[in-house]
Write a protein that holds these residues in place. Structure first.
Motif, short mmCIF file in Angstrom:
data_model
loop_
_atom_site.label_atom_id
_atom_site.label_comp_id
_atom_site.label_asym_id
_atom_site.label_seq_id
_atom_site.Cartn_x
_atom_site.Cartn_y
_atom_site.Cartn_z
N GLU A 81 0.83 -1.20 0.00
CA GLU A 81 0.00 0.00 0.00
C GLU A 81 0.87 1.25 0.00
O GLU A 81 1.92 1.30 0.64
N GLY A 82 0.41 2.25 -0.73
CA GLY A 82 1.13 3.52 -0.80
C GLY A 82 2.06 3.63 -1.98
O GLY A 82 2.63 4.70 -2.21
N THR A 83 2.23 2.55 -2.77
CA THR A 83 3.11 2.60 -3.93
C THR A 83 2.51 3.52 -4.99
O THR A 83 1.30 3.52 -5.23
N ARG A 84 3.38 4.30 -5.66
CA ARG A 84 2.93 5.24 -6.68
C ARG A 84 3.56 4.91 -8.03
O ARG A 84 4.63 4.30 -8.12
N ASP A 85 2.84 5.36 -9.06
CA ASP A 85 3.29 5.17 -10.44
C ASP A 85 4.43 6.15 -10.73
O ASP A 85 4.27 7.36 -10.53
N LEU B 211 5.01 14.51 -2.57
CA LEU B 211 4.21 13.63 -1.72
C LEU B 211 2.76 14.05 -1.83
O LEU B 211 2.39 15.14 -1.41
N SER B 212 1.93 13.18 -2.39
CA SER B 212 0.53 13.52 -2.64
C SER B 212 -0.37 13.03 -1.52
O SER B 212 -0.10 12.00 -0.88
N ASP B 213 -1.42 13.79 -1.29
CA ASP B 213 -2.47 13.41 -0.33
C ASP B 213 -1.92 13.14 1.07
O ASP B 213 -2.37 12.24 1.77
N LEU B 214 -0.97 13.92 1.49
CA LEU B 214 -0.32 13.70 2.78
C LEU B 214 -1.28 14.09 3.91
O LEU B 214 -2.03 15.06 3.82
N VAL B 215 -1.24 13.29 4.97
CA VAL B 215 -2.13 13.49 6.12
C VAL B 215 -1.31 13.49 7.41
O VAL B 215 -0.41 12.66 7.58
N GLU C 97 1.68 12.59 36.58
CA GLU C 97 1.19 11.67 35.54
C GLU C 97 1.77 12.06 34.18
O GLU C 97 1.89 13.24 33.85
N LEU C 98 2.14 11.05 33.39
CA LEU C 98 2.71 11.27 32.06
C LEU C 98 1.60 11.17 31.01
O LEU C 98 0.79 10.24 31.02
N LYS C 99 1.60 12.09 30.08
CA LYS C 99 0.64 12.11 28.97
C LYS C 99 1.42 12.05 27.65
O LYS C 99 2.36 12.82 27.45
N SER C 100 1.01 11.15 26.78
CA SER C 100 1.73 10.93 25.51
C SER C 100 0.89 11.33 24.31
O SER C 100 -0.29 10.94 24.21
N PHE C 101 1.50 12.11 23.43
CA PHE C 101 0.89 12.50 22.17
C PHE C 101 1.50 11.62 21.06
O PHE C 101 2.72 11.62 20.87
N GLN C 102 0.66 10.88 20.34
CA GLN C 102 1.14 10.05 19.23
C GLN C 102 0.89 10.80 17.93
O GLN C 102 -0.24 11.18 17.62
N ILE C 103 1.97 11.02 17.17
CA ILE C 103 1.91 11.84 15.97
C ILE C 103 2.31 10.98 14.77
O ILE C 103 3.38 10.36 14.77
N GLN C 104 1.46 10.95 13.75
CA GLN C 104 1.68 10.11 12.57
C GLN C 104 1.51 10.94 11.30
O GLN C 104 0.68 11.85 11.24
N ILE C 105 2.30 10.58 10.28
CA ILE C 105 2.17 11.17 8.96
C ILE C 105 2.08 10.03 7.95
O ILE C 105 2.85 9.07 8.02
N GLY C 106 1.14 10.13 7.03
CA GLY C 106 0.99 9.06 6.04
C GLY C 106 -0.15 9.33 5.10
O GLY C 106 -0.47 10.48 4.78
N LEU C 107 -0.80 8.22 4.68
CA LEU C 107 -1.90 8.29 3.72
C LEU C 107 -3.13 7.63 4.35
O LEU C 107 -3.03 6.61 5.03
N LEU C 108 -4.30 8.22 4.11
CA LEU C 108 -5.54 7.66 4.62
C LEU C 108 -5.93 6.43 3.83
O LEU C 108 -5.60 6.28 2.65
N LYS C 109 -6.68 5.53 4.50
CA LYS C 109 -7.18 4.35 3.81
C LYS C 109 -8.18 4.74 2.73
O LYS C 109 -8.17 4.21 1.64
N SER C 110 -9.08 5.65 3.05
CA SER C 110 -10.05 6.16 2.08
C SER C 110 -10.48 7.54 2.54
O SER C 110 -10.15 7.98 3.64
N ASP C 111 -11.23 8.21 1.69
CA ASP C 111 -11.62 9.59 1.97
C ASP C 111 -12.58 9.70 3.15
O ASP C 111 -12.71 10.75 3.75
#
Length: 645
Positions: free
Chosen positions: A143-147, A249-253, A305-319
């Motif tokens: 998944e994520g491969t481009r032409d 990088l197209s459609d980056l989220v 108390e510790l609070k964690s922010f999870q940060i991700q960059i990628g492509l959505l499965k669908s719109d």
């Protein structure tokens, strides 16, 4: 023989026999044979013992030789048949094909830069004696491969026709793609050969997997987050996304999963998503491109108390989902919650929310709780509440045991007005109160998205050896958002309106009469979304299906007899002044005999709903039923609303 020897001795008998056999001139002894007949029957020669061992052994050897002979005979037959079959296949050739005789050799890099070109060489050799017909090469990419010819185009699969692969022939192909993936993850590329055999429609397959490791991520993210924060105080999360890819990088989220206890209050770019996950659609990011987003929010939790922010960059499965199909970068940042030295808490109209809401003109009551959390005293305490915003009506401010300055718009409590603030020993607690109101809404209002900012501050001096007089400060910020003035109205007409109505007035039993219905929606101060107006159509009344203007959407559910106007987004004026929309439609009423002498409902259970885009709250308005008494029609006489026979 002597009389005293009834039987000759054994030695004499043997000696006589010896002489007769070997001595010259010896006369053979005459043996007398009895003339008696033998007694019938078999004479037993043993005492019921087993046969001699020699006889038994000979019998067993005979049986063993018989079984072995049969086994050797069967083996020989099988061997001869195998030789015949092998010879037939070797000399005739045959049509048997084995996948083991098809080699797929793959040549490519062991690592690849995410977002960079990937080249894979493929050699397919047919070692069978039979040709492979209508062969196809199928490449399944991760998944994520481009032409590579169009970076904005997904490339999940590639198919190439190889036609025929003759016996002993090798076909060589090369494929290109742009692979994306998280750093140090392995990507699998499946190479699949599909083929047929002469005279068969069946499709056969052979596949091979090629693994390549992502050397680095196509994007990096810089996160600016403090190491610790006091409960109830705002914190700022800074996010900077930087492209490391040589291609666009197209459609980056960008996705951020909030920790429990974190409430986002505002963002430089409005996200989508859920309460726990914020999604920013960054679009296309060119090589070296950057995107910056700042989020302000508030943390709650236990001390340390510790609070964690999870940060991700990628492509959505669908719109239409918030789940990422491909993750380029995944990082976690942690912040520690600390209890403030002097605790402050404030409710606004009994709400502890950081962004409470109220109606325009409504009196707002604030309750403030304070307490010393330090193990040492705090002296010279002072608490101030700043009120800022265009909607504040200064003359409405009231305060207990404190003073208000309309010049600075600040309420102050100090040790003069509240003696307990002179010295706060460990564990000391107290409560303060104040109230204020906003300007009421008017048609000439010039306030759009009205609000009042509240900043509550405590300042004092710490009394501890080595830290004598050290400033102790606690700050709480809240924003009071004032709700939209969402209004709804409805009217039934006969003589007025864009439609020509028919039928008798007053309405007559079993005779149809048509009426015009006007619905209106309006909002002031704030925009509203998902605005709807709906009603129940009683029995005896029929929605005629005609509406004006035609751009407005009216939906009738005949099963539940619900008529809905889906108005959608409804904006306020540029200065907050009210704006309205209306829809006009017809209904037909046929009275029943049991309704004679009474008025009748044309529409029932009329309601209007919307969501305030500024406060985020749902708004619900109820309206009176519309009846055959047309009080808003200028030419109508009330007596014409009573049903007649």
């Amino acid at each position: 023989m002597a009389d005293n020897q009834p039987f000759p001795s054994e030695d004499d008998g043997l000696a006589d026999l010896d002489r007769e056999l070997y001595e010259r001139g010896a006369t053979p002894r005459h043996v007398h044979h009895s003339n008696l007949a033998p007694r019938p029957g078999e004479i037993k020669r043993d005492w019921n013992l087993r046969p001699p061992a020699a006889e038994t052994s000979r019998h067993h050897r005979y049986l063993s030789l018989s079984v072995l002979s049969k086994v050797f005979l069967a083996a020989g037959v099988f061997f001869m048949l195998s030789l015949l079959a092998a010879g037939f296949l070797i000399f005739r050739g045959g049509n048997i094909v084995s996948n083991a005789n098809i080699d797929i050799d793959l040549t490519g890099p062991l690592t690849v830069k995410s977002g960079g070109d990937f080249d894979l060489g493929i050699a397919i050799t047919n070692k069978n004696r039979t040709d492979l017909e209508t062969a196809d090469l199928v490449i399944n990419f991760p998944e994520g491969t481009r032409d590579p010819l169009d970076v904005g185009k997904d490339l999940p699969r590639l198919r190439r026709a190889l036609s025929e692969i003759k016996s002993g022939q090798t076909k060589i192909e090369g494929i290109q793609a742009i692979l994306f993936g998280q750093e140090k993850t392995k990507l699998e590329i499946e190479v699949l050969l599909e083929y047929r055999l002469r005279g068969s429609d069946a499709i056969f397959e052979k596949s091979k997997i090629y693994e390549v490791q992502v050397a680095d991520s196509p994007v990096s993210i810089n996160v600016n987050l403090p190491l610790s924060a006091n409960v109830g105080r705002e914190i700022e999360l800074g996010l900077e996304v930087v492209s490391n890819s040589p291609t666009v990088l197209s459609d980056l989220v960008l996705a951020v999963i909030w920790p429990p206890g974190f409430t986002p209050k505002r963002s430089s770019v409005t996200p989508t998503g859920s309460d726990q996950t914020a999604i920013w659609r960054l679009g296309d990011l060119p090589p070296g491109g950057r995107r910056t987003i700042t989020v302000v929010g508030e943390l709650t939790g236990q001390n340390a108390e510790l609070k964690s922010f999870q940060i991700q960059i990628g492509l959505l499965k669908s719109d239409n989902t918030d789940e990422l199909a491909v993750i380029y970068t995944n990082t976690v940042k942690t912040i520690q919650v600390e209890r403030p030295f002097v605790g402050l808490a404030m409710t606004v109209n009994d709400s502890p929310a950081s962004e409470p809401s109220a109606n325009l003109g409504q009196l707002v009551q604030t309750v403030i709780d304070w307490g010393n959390n330090l193990p040492v005293p705090v002296t010279n305490g002072q608490i101030s509440l700043s009120l800022k915003g265009p909607a504040l009506r200064e003359s409405s401010v009231t305060v207990q045991n404190g003073s208000y300055s309309s010049t600075a718009d600040v309420i102050v409590w100090d040790q003069v007005s509240v003696p307990a603030l002179a010295r706060l020993d460990p564990g000391d607690r107290g409560t303060l109160q104040a109230s204020f109101a906003s300007f009421p809404f008017s048609a000439g209002s010039s306030i759009r998205n009205p609000y009042i900012d509240l900043v509550l501050t405590f300042r004092g001096e710490r009394q501890e050896a080595g830290r004598q007089g050290e400033l102790v400060e606690t700050v709480i910020k809240k924003t009071l958002k004032l709700s939209a003035v969402f209004q709804a109205a409805g009217a039934a007409l006969y003589y007025n309106g864009p439609f020509a109505n028919t039928g008798p007035l007053p309405p007559k039993v079993d005779t149809p009469t048509t009426y015009t219905v006007v619905w209106q929606l309006a909002t002031g101060g704030n925009d509203v979304r998902e605005a709807q107006m709906f009603a129940t159509v009683p029995r005896g009344v029929r929605f005629a299906g005609e509406a004006a203007p035609s751009t407005e959407k009216l939906v009738y559910d005949a099963t539940n007899r619900i008529l809905t106007w889906e108005a959608g987004y409804l904006p306020a004026g540029s200065r907050g002044e009210p704006r309205s929309r209306e829809v006009v439609f017809q209904v037909e009423f046929i009275p029943s005999a049991n309704q004679t002498g009474n008025e009748a409902n044309l529409l029932e259970n009329i309601r209007a709903v919307s969501i305030d885009t500024f406060t985020g709250e749902a708004i619900n308005r109820a309206l009176n039923n519309l009846t055959t008494i047309l009080s808003t029609d200028a030419n109508f006489n009330d007596s014409n609303g009573i049903i007649v026979q």
